[in-house]
Write an enzyme that holds these catalytic residues in place. Structure first.
Site, PDB file in Angstrom:
ATOM      1  N   ALA A 262     -16.393 -38.823 -33.233  1.00 25.97           N
ATOM      2  CA  ALA A 262     -16.049 -37.668 -32.408  1.00 25.97           C
ATOM      3  C   ALA A 262     -14.559 -37.329 -32.503  1.00 25.97           C
ATOM      4  O   ALA A 262     -13.768 -38.029 -33.150  1.00 25.97           O
ATOM      5  CB  ALA A 262     -16.447 -37.933 -30.963  1.00 25.97           C
ATOM      6  N   HIS A 263     -14.173 -36.259 -31.793  1.00 28.71           N
ATOM      7  CA  HIS A 263     -12.812 -35.744 -31.909  1.00 28.71           C
ATOM      8  C   HIS A 263     -11.770 -36.734 -31.377  1.00 28.71           C
ATOM      9  O   HIS A 263     -11.964 -37.409 -30.384  1.00 28.71           O
ATOM     10  CB  HIS A 263     -12.661 -34.382 -31.225  1.00 28.71           C
ATOM     11  CG  HIS A 263     -13.074 -34.352 -29.775  1.00 28.71           C
ATOM     12  ND1 HIS A 263     -13.152 -33.181 -29.067  1.00 28.71           N
ATOM     13  CD2 HIS A 263     -13.435 -35.321 -28.912  1.00 28.71           C
ATOM     14  CE1 HIS A 263     -13.521 -33.434 -27.834  1.00 28.71           C
ATOM     15  NE2 HIS A 263     -13.699 -34.721 -27.714  1.00 28.71           N
ATOM     16  N   ASN A 264     -10.674 -36.803 -32.123  1.00 26.14           N
ATOM     17  CA  ASN A 264      -9.502 -37.609 -31.784  1.00 26.14           C
ATOM     18  C   ASN A 264      -9.751 -39.108 -31.790  1.00 26.14           C
ATOM     19  O   ASN A 264      -8.947 -39.893 -31.281  1.00 26.14           O
ATOM     20  CB  ASN A 264      -8.912 -37.185 -30.437  1.00 26.14           C
ATOM     21  CG  ASN A 264      -8.370 -35.770 -30.473  1.00 26.14           C
ATOM     22  OD1 ASN A 264      -9.002 -34.845 -29.967  1.00 26.14           O
ATOM     23  ND2 ASN A 264      -7.214 -35.585 -31.096  1.00 26.14           N
TER      24      ASN A 264
END
Length: 341
Positions: A238-240
Site C-alpha cells: 500500500a501507499h507510503n
C-alpha cells in the site's frame, strides 16, 4: 545449441573444487530422476546424493557430503548457492536485440539508451528515461517521467505509472502494476471523498517484483522497495510503505499503508501487516499471520493476531489441553454436587 563446459570450468564459475575427472563434458543440469549422460545434478543431503549416484548424470554438485563416488564431484561450500550459479550457466537469460519495435508508441521526449530493447506494442510516455540494456517486453506501459536503470527487465503487460523510479538490474514480472493510486479516502457528509495520491514509487537496485504484484504510490512522498528486496507473486503493497534492503515478501502477503519493514526481514505467505507499524530488521513472520503491533529487531512472530513465537506456542499448547481440562472441571463439579446433596 547447448554449450558444453568441462567439470573444471563449472567448478571455477561456481567456486568449487573437482574430485575426479575435471575434463568430463557437461552440457546440461537436471534432477537425478531425469538426468542423462552429460548432465550435472546436485545433492544437498545423503538421500539426494544416493539418488544422484544411481542416476545417469555425469557429475554431482555437492557440499559437505563426504562419500566416495563413481562420478565426478564438484564440491562447493553451499550446494544451494552452487546450484543457483550452475543453473544460470546452463540456462542463460534470453537476449533481446537493441532497438524499438515498429509497433511501439514512444514519446519524442523519451530518452532511450541505444542498447535498450523496446518490444511490440509497448507505450513509453513523455520524458521517460530508459538506461542501458533495459528490456521492455511486449505490451509494457511506462508512464510519464518514469526512470528505469540499466539492465532492468520489464516483462509483458507490466504497467508503470508516472513518476516511478526503478533502479538498475531490477526485474518486474508480468502483469505487475507499479504506482497505482493508494487506497485513501475520507468520509465527507456520508460519502467517501478520494484523497489525491500524488506521490510515487521508488524501487532500488537489484529488487525483483513478482507477477501480479501491486505497489501503490505514496499519497505524499514515496512508497519504497529496498535494494535487493524480493517480492513474490500477488503481493499488495500500500501507499507510503517502506520495505528495507534484501527483504523477502512471499506470495499473497499484504502490507497496509505507511508501515515500515526493516532490512533482511521475511514475511511468509499470506501475512497481513496493519497500517503505520514498524517491523524491525531480520524479523521473521510466519505464514498467515496477522500483525497488529510493532515488532522489534530479530524476533519471530506468528499467529493471528501475531505474537512472539514462544508466547504463541505456549498458547497453542494450552489450547490443545483445553478439552481435557474441561472434562476434569466437569468431573469436579459433579463430585461437588454429590458431596453437597
Amino acid at each position: 545449441m547447448k554449450r558444453s563446459f568441462t567439470a573444471s570450468e563449472v567448478a571455477e564459475i561456481v567456486g568449487g573444487a573437482v574430485v575426479g575427472d575435471g575434463t568430463v563434458a557437461l552440457t546440461g543440469f537436471a534432477p537425478a530422476g531425469t538426468a542423462r549422460a552429460g548432465d550435472l545434478t546436485f545433492a544437498e543431503n545423503e538421500v539426494f546424493f544416493d539418488r544422484a549416484e544411481q542416476s545417469a548424470a555425469s557429475a554431482i554438485l555437492v557440499d559437505g557430503i563426504d562419500k566416495a563416488s563413481s562420478k565426478t564431484l564438484i564440491r562447493v561450500p553451499q550446494a544451494r548457492i552452487g546450484f543457483a550459479k550452475a543453473l544460470a550457466l546452463f540456462f542463460p537469460e534470453p537476449e533481446f536485440a537493441p532497438g524499438i519495435h515498429a509497433t511501439a508508441v514512444v514519446s519524442e521526449t523519451a530518452q532511450i539508451d541505444p542498447s535498450a530493447h523496446i518490444g511490440p506494442q509497448c507505450v513509453v510516455g513523455e520524458r521517460v528515461k530508459i538506461g542501458a540494456k533495459v528490456v521492455l517486453q511486449s505490451l509494457a506501459h511506462v508512464g510519464a517521467d518514469v526512470s528505469i536503470g540499466a539492465e532492468t527487465q520489464i516483462f509483458p503487460n507490466v504497467t508503470i505509472y508516472p513518476r516511478t523510479q526503478i533502479g538498475a538490474r531490477v526485474r518486474v514480472h508480468a502483469a505487475a502494476v507499479i504506482g497505482s493510486d493508494g487506497f485513501g479516502y475520507v468520509l465527507d457528509n456520508g460519502f467517501h471523498r478520494k484523497i489525491p495520491q500524488v506521490g510515487q514509487v521508488v524501487i532500488r537496485d537489484d529488487a525483483e517484483i513478482g507477477a501480479g504484484v501491486t505497489i501503490d504510490r505514496g499519497a505524499l512522498g514515496a512508497t519504497e522497495i529496498g535494494k535487493g528486496a524480493k517480492i513474490d507473486n500477488l503481493v499488495q503493497i500500500a501507499h507510503n510503505v517502506v520495505i528495507g534492503d534484501h527483504c523477502i515478501v512471499v506470495a499473497q502477503a499484504g502490507i497496509a499503508g505507511s508501515s515500515k519493514i526493516g532490512s533482511y526481514t521475511v514475511l511468509a505467505g499470506q501475512v497481513g501487516i496493519a497500517g503505520h507499524l514498524k517491523i524491525g530488521n531480520r524479523v521473521t513472520v510466519a505464514a498467515q499471520s496477522g500483525v497488529m503491533h510493532d515488532i522489534p529487531d530479530g524476533e519471530k512472530w506468528f499467529g493471528s493476531p501475531a505474537q512472539p513465537d514462544r508466547q504463541m506456542k505456549r498458547q497453542l499448547l494450552a489450547l490443545q489441553q483445553l478439552p481435557e481440562l474441561l472434562r476434569r472441571v466437569a468431573q469436579l463439579e459433579k463430585a461437588l454436587e454429590v458431596k453437597n446433596e
